[in-house]
Motif scaffolding. Sequence first.
Motif, PDB file in Angstrom:
ATOM      1  N   LEU A 280       0.815  -1.210   0.000  1.00  0.00           N
ATOM      2  CA  LEU A 280       0.000   0.000   0.000  1.00  0.00           C
ATOM      3  C   LEU A 280       0.852   1.265   0.000  1.00  0.00           C
ATOM      4  CD1 LEU A 280      -2.706  -0.982   2.661  1.00  0.00           C
ATOM      5  CD2 LEU A 280      -2.968  -0.993   0.177  1.00  0.00           C
ATOM      6  N   ARG A 281       2.065   1.148   0.478  1.00  0.00           N
ATOM      7  CA  ARG A 281       2.892   2.340   0.676  1.00  0.00           C
ATOM      8  C   ARG A 281       3.403   2.929  -0.635  1.00  0.00           C
ATOM      9  NH1 ARG A 281       8.253   3.723   1.253  1.00  0.00           N
ATOM     10  NH2 ARG A 281       8.682   5.394   2.758  1.00  0.00           N
ATOM     11  N   ASP A 282       3.842   2.085  -1.572  1.00  0.00           N
ATOM     12  CA  ASP A 282       4.529   2.586  -2.770  1.00  0.00           C
ATOM     13  C   ASP A 282       3.672   3.539  -3.608  1.00  0.00           C
ATOM     14  OD1 ASP A 282       6.805   1.271  -2.050  1.00  0.00           O
ATOM     15  OD2 ASP A 282       6.530  -0.425  -3.410  1.00  0.00           O
ATOM     16  N   SER A 299      -4.953  17.901   3.982  1.00  0.00           N
ATOM     17  CA  SER A 299      -5.988  18.255   4.957  1.00  0.00           C
ATOM     18  C   SER A 299      -6.769  17.034   5.418  1.00  0.00           C
ATOM     19  CB  SER A 299      -6.954  19.281   4.348  1.00  0.00           C
ATOM     20  OG  SER A 299      -7.611  18.746   3.210  1.00  0.00           O
ATOM     21  N   GLU A 300      -6.919  16.041   4.546  1.00  0.00           N
ATOM     22  CA  GLU A 300      -7.694  14.848   4.870  1.00  0.00           C
ATOM     23  C   GLU A 300      -7.110  13.647   4.143  1.00  0.00           C
ATOM     24  OE1 GLU A 300     -10.242  14.728   6.889  1.00  0.00           O
ATOM     25  OE2 GLU A 300     -11.193  16.710   6.930  1.00  0.00           O
ATOM     26  N   VAL A 301      -7.364  12.466   4.683  1.00  0.00           N
ATOM     27  CA  VAL A 301      -7.162  11.205   3.980  1.00  0.00           C
ATOM     28  C   VAL A 301      -8.536  10.545   3.924  1.00  0.00           C
ATOM     29  CG1 VAL A 301      -6.029   8.955   3.969  1.00  0.00           C
ATOM     30  CG2 VAL A 301      -4.788  10.972   4.789  1.00  0.00           C
ATOM     31  N   VAL A 302      -9.132  10.520   2.728  1.00  0.00           N
ATOM     32  CA  VAL A 302     -10.510  10.058   2.547  1.00  0.00           C
ATOM     33  C   VAL A 302     -10.492   8.597   2.100  1.00  0.00           C
ATOM     34  CG1 VAL A 302     -12.672  10.419   1.297  1.00  0.00           C
ATOM     35  CG2 VAL A 302     -11.250  12.376   1.930  1.00  0.00           C
ATOM     36  N   LEU A 303     -11.226   7.745   2.807  1.00  0.00           N
ATOM     37  CA  LEU A 303     -11.254   6.311   2.517  1.00  0.00           C
ATOM     38  C   LEU A 303     -12.388   5.973   1.558  1.00  0.00           C
ATOM     39  CD1 LEU A 303     -10.541   4.692   5.994  1.00  0.00           C
ATOM     40  CD2 LEU A 303      -8.943   5.475   4.244  1.00  0.00           C
ATOM     41  N   VAL A 304     -12.062   5.193   0.539  1.00  0.00           N
ATOM     42  CA  VAL A 304     -13.036   4.737  -0.449  1.00  0.00           C
ATOM     43  C   VAL A 304     -12.752   3.264  -0.736  1.00  0.00           C
ATOM     44  CG1 VAL A 304     -13.918   5.031  -2.795  1.00  0.00           C
ATOM     45  CG2 VAL A 304     -13.154   7.030  -1.509  1.00  0.00           C
ATOM     46  N   GLY A 305     -13.797   2.496  -1.010  1.00  0.00           N
ATOM     47  CA  GLY A 305     -13.630   1.083  -1.326  1.00  0.00           C
ATOM     48  C   GLY A 305     -13.899   0.213  -0.115  1.00  0.00           C
ATOM     49  N   MET A 310     -11.493  -2.781   6.638  1.00  0.00           N
ATOM     50  CA  MET A 310     -10.699  -3.685   7.468  1.00  0.00           C
ATOM     51  C   MET A 310      -9.887  -2.902   8.498  1.00  0.00           C
ATOM     52  SD  MET A 310      -9.191  -6.617   4.907  1.00  0.00           S
ATOM     53  CE  MET A 310      -8.717  -5.514   3.589  1.00  0.00           C
ATOM     54  N   PRO A 311      -9.988  -3.260   9.775  1.00  0.00           N
ATOM     55  CA  PRO A 311      -9.183  -2.579  10.804  1.00  0.00           C
ATOM     56  C   PRO A 311      -7.684  -2.638  10.518  1.00  0.00           C
ATOM     57  CG  PRO A 311     -10.918  -3.854  11.846  1.00  0.00           C
ATOM     58  CD  PRO A 311     -10.947  -4.206  10.385  1.00  0.00           C
ATOM     59  N   VAL A 312      -7.204  -3.750   9.937  1.00  0.00           N
ATOM     60  CA  VAL A 312      -5.767  -3.842   9.664  1.00  0.00           C
ATOM     61  C   VAL A 312      -5.346  -2.807   8.626  1.00  0.00           C
ATOM     62  CG1 VAL A 312      -5.527  -6.262  10.305  1.00  0.00           C
ATOM     63  CG2 VAL A 312      -6.143  -5.679   7.953  1.00  0.00           C
ATOM     64  N   ILE A 317      -3.019   2.620   7.485  1.00  0.00           N
ATOM     65  CA  ILE A 317      -3.163   3.989   6.971  1.00  0.00           C
ATOM     66  C   ILE A 317      -2.823   5.000   8.052  1.00  0.00           C
ATOM     67  CG2 ILE A 317      -4.837   5.675   6.108  1.00  0.00           C
ATOM     68  CD1 ILE A 317      -6.335   3.283   4.844  1.00  0.00           C
ATOM     69  N   THR A 318      -3.284   4.748   9.272  1.00  0.00           N
ATOM     70  CA  THR A 318      -3.002   5.655  10.385  1.00  0.00           C
ATOM     71  C   THR A 318      -1.508   5.741  10.655  1.00  0.00           C
ATOM     72  OG1 THR A 318      -5.160   5.146  11.369  1.00  0.00           O
ATOM     73  CG2 THR A 318      -3.500   6.133  12.803  1.00  0.00           C
ATOM     74  N   ARG A 319      -0.833   4.594  10.592  1.00  0.00           N
ATOM     75  CA  ARG A 319       0.626   4.598  10.776  1.00  0.00           C
ATOM     76  C   ARG A 319       1.322   5.338   9.644  1.00  0.00           C
ATOM     77  NH1 ARG A 319       0.236  -1.109  12.321  1.00  0.00           N
ATOM     78  NH2 ARG A 319       0.843  -1.601  10.185  1.00  0.00           N
ATOM     79  N   LEU A 320       0.837   5.121   8.425  1.00  0.00           N
ATOM     80  CA  LEU A 320       1.481   5.707   7.255  1.00  0.00           C
ATOM     81  C   LEU A 320       1.388   7.227   7.253  1.00  0.00           C
ATOM     82  CD1 LEU A 320       2.881   5.141   4.539  1.00  0.00           C
ATOM     83  CD2 LEU A 320       0.619   4.899   3.504  1.00  0.00           C
ATOM     84  N   PHE A 321       0.224   7.755   7.640  1.00  0.00           N
ATOM     85  CA  PHE A 321       0.002   9.204   7.561  1.00  0.00           C
ATOM     86  C   PHE A 321       0.133   9.911   8.912  1.00  0.00           C
ATOM     87  CE2 PHE A 321      -2.235   7.523   3.841  1.00  0.00           C
ATOM     88  CZ  PHE A 321      -1.710   8.336   2.857  1.00  0.00           C
ATOM     89  N   GLY A 322       0.206   9.148   9.996  1.00  0.00           N
ATOM     90  CA  GLY A 322       0.323   9.764  11.308  1.00  0.00           C
ATOM     91  C   GLY A 322      -0.942  10.467  11.752  1.00  0.00           C
ATOM     92  N   ARG A 323      -2.091  10.025  11.235  1.00  0.00           N
ATOM     93  CA  ARG A 323      -3.388  10.615  11.598  1.00  0.00           C
ATOM     94  C   ARG A 323      -4.489   9.612  11.277  1.00  0.00           C
ATOM     95  NH1 ARG A 323      -4.085  15.308   7.173  1.00  0.00           N
ATOM     96  NH2 ARG A 323      -1.823  15.279   7.166  1.00  0.00           N
ATOM     97  N   PHE A 324      -5.668   9.859  11.858  1.00  0.00           N
ATOM     98  CA  PHE A 324      -6.811   9.006  11.549  1.00  0.00           C
ATOM     99  C   PHE A 324      -7.438   9.451  10.226  1.00  0.00           C
ATOM    100  CE2 PHE A 324      -6.638   8.665  16.229  1.00  0.00           C
ATOM    101  CZ  PHE A 324      -6.518   7.282  16.322  1.00  0.00           C
TER     102      PHE A 324
END
Length: 568
Positions: A280-282, A299-305, A310-312, A317-324
């Motif tokens: 997911l990172r690349d 300003s935001e990370v918007v989830l789609v799909g 999945m909590p994992v 994503i939270t680890r990658l961006f440092g935010r929820f």
Amino acid sequence: MIIGIDLGTTNSAVALWDGEAAQLVPNALGQMLTPSAVSVLPDGTTLVGQAALERMAAKDAVTQLSFKRYMGTDHKLKLGRNTFSAEELSALVLASLRDDVAAQTGTVPTEAVITVPAYFNDKQRKATRRAGELAGLSVRRLINEPTAAALAFGLASRGEHEPFLVFDLGGGTFDVSIVEMFAGIVEVRASAGDNRLGGDDFNAALAGAVRARLDPDGLLDRLNPEHARALLLQAAERTRRALSDTGEAELALTVAEQRLATRVSAADLETAAEPLLRRLRDPVVRALRDSQIDTASLSEVVLVGGATRMPVVRKAITRLFGRFPNSTVHPDHAVALGAAIQGGLIARDGGLDEVRITDVCPFTLGVDRSERDGRGGIVSGLFTPIIERNTPVPVSRVHYFQTMGDNQRRVEFGIYQGEAREVSGNVRLGAVDIAVPPRPAGDVQVDVRFSYDSSGLLEVDVSIPLTGESRNVVFVDEEDRKDDAELDRRRRALAALKVHPREDAGNQALLARAERMWEDHLGDVRTVIGQWIIAFQSALESQDHRAIAQAHADLAARLDSLDAEMPL
């Protein structure tokens, strides 16, 4: 009526603009999502959607899923005694969605906006358009899935947004887009993705991880391999979905009237999916790098799909961006709703404010070239980019070449799309050749200009300044060729872009002003002005309109400041 369709790898959905808002249309079972599944009964009856999905584990080789992954390829999929292409199976899903709209509205729709992954190449996009045509739909536009989701997100919030990232992880594909919204414009800054990564892969990873302890006696090995795989994947998907709501769930299936079951924890899924989570990172890094935006500026990370439930994945994503991440947009519905909004915009519905979407070129477009290797030999088949990926469209760029051999008579360019250094790793779109006057090697310049618009029209102009000889080739969907007036309109719009930035009157005027001020000054000030001029000329040669606009503003401000310091 122009309907909006999210043609997904795992599930599909259809929506329409009702004059006030985009509304999802339920299928015959009252569900908003229709599985992208097709099955054929022994008597030849075709089943689509949930009915086909239910048959997957019951009968061998009669149901096909995830065929979207083969769009634009020659891969054939078997259903009973017959074989189908991915677009033929997709057409059956699209026709089912069309019929759902007809059942609800009493009118059979004939026009549609269909979404595609941002990272679909030219062949995959054309295959999607063909699927729509096979379903009896005139495809008014193909729109990138994250762009559609951004449109739904923006209109729902009715506000302007600093750059935000759309993280779209569906059943079979993964897309990342960085988007800005301002003054009625939805501007895509960059897109990246992985067309072989989605929820289906998490199902397969979980199934592979637990198979040994689920079936220690090897009962599954006695089944047809395809049947065994179908049983395992269905059970793994049910368990994966259950783990979105609880920390532990049972993975169970029945083989020869014997029930097999094992307990699976969220930690088990995370361990099994670790290689997928790393993938997911690349695309995220590539999109941020191409847009020249860092994570702190989002300003935001918007989830789609659906797979983003999945909590994992959310933890990753939270680890990658440092935010929820932001989950206010329904991850399963946003893409179809955005496609319906686009349909409303095309129809110029009075209930919609004017919104303009600017997209980017998802893949690099260029030509093949040859180079001397320093030992007298020639290396052929190298890729020369002309329009780089994530360049805002519409766009027109020119590149300059020279002849390689003495008394060379012709030059031929292969036209390619992709990111590989060698053209053999890219998608060939066609070729164009042109006669050149016989001169010593390197004495004849060949100008190659690419012009590309948001609907996928690529116009290639090859010219020889020495003789005035030129060739023009247009690469466009066959469906677009049927409407000569529309094709002419789009070509005229591209023609307006076929001016090198250094020839633009505003840029020439600014350069003339800078050069005049260089003449008016001496010493260190003259040196600094010269450096400003070189920086601006470098931006002009890049043909990057965003960089040019910034460089133009910077140079004008510096010259204004210098003027203000001069005594009267």
